[in-house]
Design an enzyme around this catalytic site. Structure first.
Site, mmCIF file in Angstrom:
data_model
loop_
_atom_site.group_PDB
_atom_site.id
_atom_site.type_symbol
_atom_site.label_atom_id
_atom_site.label_comp_id
_atom_site.label_asym_id
_atom_site.label_seq_id
_atom_site.Cartn_x
_atom_site.Cartn_y
_atom_site.Cartn_z
ATOM 1 N N LYS B 43 39.728 46.182 34.127
ATOM 2 C CA LYS B 43 40.666 46.821 35.069
ATOM 3 C C LYS B 43 42.174 46.859 34.346
ATOM 4 O O LYS B 43 42.356 45.903 33.731
ATOM 5 C CB LYS B 43 40.793 45.970 36.419
ATOM 6 C CG LYS B 43 41.798 46.390 37.641
ATOM 7 C CD LYS B 43 41.598 45.483 38.948
ATOM 8 C CE LYS B 43 42.588 46.173 39.779
ATOM 9 N NZ LYS B 43 42.551 44.994 41.045
ATOM 10 N N SER B 118 41.434 47.078 45.282
ATOM 11 C CA SER B 118 42.164 47.539 44.400
ATOM 12 C C SER B 118 41.403 48.030 43.009
ATOM 13 O O SER B 118 41.894 48.681 42.123
ATOM 14 C CB SER B 118 43.292 47.048 44.148
ATOM 15 O OG SER B 118 43.689 45.951 43.499
ATOM 16 N N SER B 142 40.513 42.552 46.550
ATOM 17 C CA SER B 142 40.280 43.599 45.347
ATOM 18 C C SER B 142 39.276 43.576 44.560
ATOM 19 O O SER B 142 39.085 44.751 44.107
ATOM 20 C CB SER B 142 41.653 43.593 44.945
ATOM 21 O OG SER B 142 42.521 44.056 45.867
#
Lengths: 94, 439
Positions: B43, B118, B142
């Site tokens: 990420k 997210s 997330s």
């Protein structure tokens, strides 16, 4: 400051934006004021929360202050939009 | 290598799972490492030395970290090849990956729908086979949210299990880096590599507090395990989700688990508490973005306050600005007691409620998300509606506990995730139960 709990006007949004150093435009101020009113209204549920005796499990994680490897000057400056003679260059204070 | 496996697979509409595709690692001499031969997507809020790390934001569009996060060092030392940095809601703020400055990511299961957020890019990359494994981050759900929406496994570890050194902070008392993988066992393998104390993150726990293995817990043996179903979180959930969830719970019972139903009253206040605490911490953690040491510069006109305000107005998207302002408001004189202090009381109440529940249950269960994955564009008009989607995941972050989302089935051909929550450092218990759900 507005009297009604949970309601927020443009002036308050501008004040908070000033504290947070974000230069909102007029459309944003209006949009955020409306959205904040709704969100802060939702936060009213916190008034129902009883006071709780928190039981924090705190551990002392301090260590001796020993010098170790760190970034060198060029690495530290590499992402700066502006630098001069090894210093970060920023806007004037006033 | 004969083929460039960092490119998007031919013939597939690009899901926009990656912000940057780049091969990093493995370290020399790691051919026998636990992740040798495997590809990992990371990420884009996790620092990779020499490879840009944007946090999904215009503010950091050109930011290249001068150091690796601890988890990145551990990945390449384990023999993994990092294949790129994945798309995300800007600075982790969002639940659909639609607030990214680099465009939304599509859900591989249905490209008209969101992958969740997210960590949407990480989950989509794994679900689409663009990476074997991925790392995400979870502040209020997330990792678990996109794992649920994309039909893969995601784990939010106990706070303090995985080092946050090199993670760009959003809410530092709530967040953890964790694995996303196609199966429970693979998620456990990735967790074993990244978990463990780090002297550069003083919030990581020492080795004696934490389990030293996770993979061997994935045996699906739930005979004698007590599973507490959190009825409080079923209220208001989409009935198609509830149906799949209850069927999966019945399967656990058939496999030998004992099912109890529990009510946790504090959870009705968890979402408000989360948003006050997370936005308050965000207002502090994002104060560093002033355009001087990194980021979008604010220019030379005016004084420094005007310059900083200009940089931040230009570099941040709407959701980020919204949360910074909400947090500033909640902490400001006159409102601090009403919002921030009460939110901390609510947090302590949630922690106590969970601790009491774990006196009688080994693991707790709920749907991961109260809804099926929405269509792209559907969630953007009403921020509060977006926040309400986090209702099932945020209590876990408030309580600093571990939780896993495991695919439990489908409704209308869309994935439904089951969430299992464990006591502190109870990753082995939730892995065991999750591997039973999987079979």
């Amino acid at each position: 400051m507005s009297e009604t709990p949970g309601s927020v006007d443009g002036e308050e949004v501008r004040h908070v934006a000033d504290l947070a150093r974000v230069a909102l435009d007029d459309a944003e101020v209006e949009e955020f004021a409306a959205q904040f009113a709704e969100i802060l209204d939702y936060f009213e549920t916190l008034d129902e929360v009883p006071e709780i005796e928190a039981e924090p499990e705190l551990v002392n994680v301090m260590r001796a202050d020993e010098v170790d490897d760190c970034l060198d000057q060029s690495e530290a400056l590499a992402n700066a939009p502006e630098s001069e003679e090894g210093y970060f260059k920023g806007p004037k204070v006033s | 290598m004969a083929t460039d496996d960092t490119a998007a697979p031919e013939g597939r509409t690009d899901l926009n799972a990656f912000v940057t595709r780049e091969r990093i690692g493995p370290a020399e001499g790691t051919e026998d490492g636990p992740l040798a031969g495997r590809t990992v997507a990371v990420k884009d809020n996790i620092s990779t030395e020499g490879t840009r790390t944007t946090c999904g934001s215009a503010m950091l569009a050109d930011y290249v970290p001068p150091y690796d996060a601890t988890v990145v060092e551990r990945l390449i030392a384990a023999g993994a090849t990092i294949v790129g940095k994945t798309n995300m809601d800007e600075f982790g703020m969002g639940g659909t990956t639609e607030t990214s400055n680099f465009g939304p990511t599509r859900n591989p299961v249905d490209p008209e729908r969101v992958p969740g957020g997210s960590s949407g890019g990480s989950a989509a990359a794994v679900a689409a086979g663009e990476a074997d494994l991925a790392l995400g981050t979870d502040t209020g759900g997330s990792i678990r949210n996109p794992a649920s929406f994309c039909g893969v496994v995601g784990i939010k570890p106990t706070y303090g299990l995985v080092s946050r050194y090199g993670l760009v902070a959003y809410a530092n008392s709530l967040e953890q880096i964790g694995p996303i993988a196609p199966t429970v066992r693979e998620a456990a393998e990735l967790l074993e590599v990244v978990a463990g104390p780090d002297e550069r993150d003083a919030t990581t726990h020492p080795a004696e507090d934490v389990p030293d293995s996770f993979v061997d817990a994935c045996d699906g043996d739930v005979s004698g395990t007590t599973v507490g179903v959190i009825d409080t979180l079923l209220e208001g959930a989409d009935e198609r989700v509830v149906e799949v969830f209850e069927d999966a719970v019945d399967d656990l019972a058939a496999a030998g688990a004992e099912i109890e139903r529990v009510e946790l009253e504090s959870l009705d206040h968890a979402l408000a508490a989360y948003y006050v605490i997370a936005t308050s911490e965000a207002s502090s953690n994002l104060a560093r973005f002033d355009g001087v040491r990194y980021g979008v510069p604010g220019g030379d006109e005016g004084n420094w306050n005007e310059s900083f305000a200009g940089a931040r107005e230009e570099g941040f998207g709407a959701e980020v600005k919204r949360r910074i302002l909400l947090g500033t408001y909640a902490l400001s004189a006159g409102y601090h007691d009403k919002y921030y202090r009460k939110a901390q009381d609510a947090r302590a109440w949630v922690k106590r409620d969970f601790a009491d529940a774990f006196a009688d249950a080994d693991v707790l269960a709920s749907p991961t998300m109260p809804v099926l994955p929405p269509k792209l564009g559907e969630s953007l008009d009403d921020p509060l509606q977006l926040y309400l989607m986090d209702a099932d995941t945020v209590p876990v972050n408030l309580a600093n506990l571990p939780a896993i989302s495991v695919p439990a089935g489908e409704a209308d051909d869309l994935p439904v995730g089951l969430q299992l929550i464990g006591p502190k450092f109870g990753e082995r218990a939730i892995l065991r139960a999750a591997s039973a759900v999987e079979t």
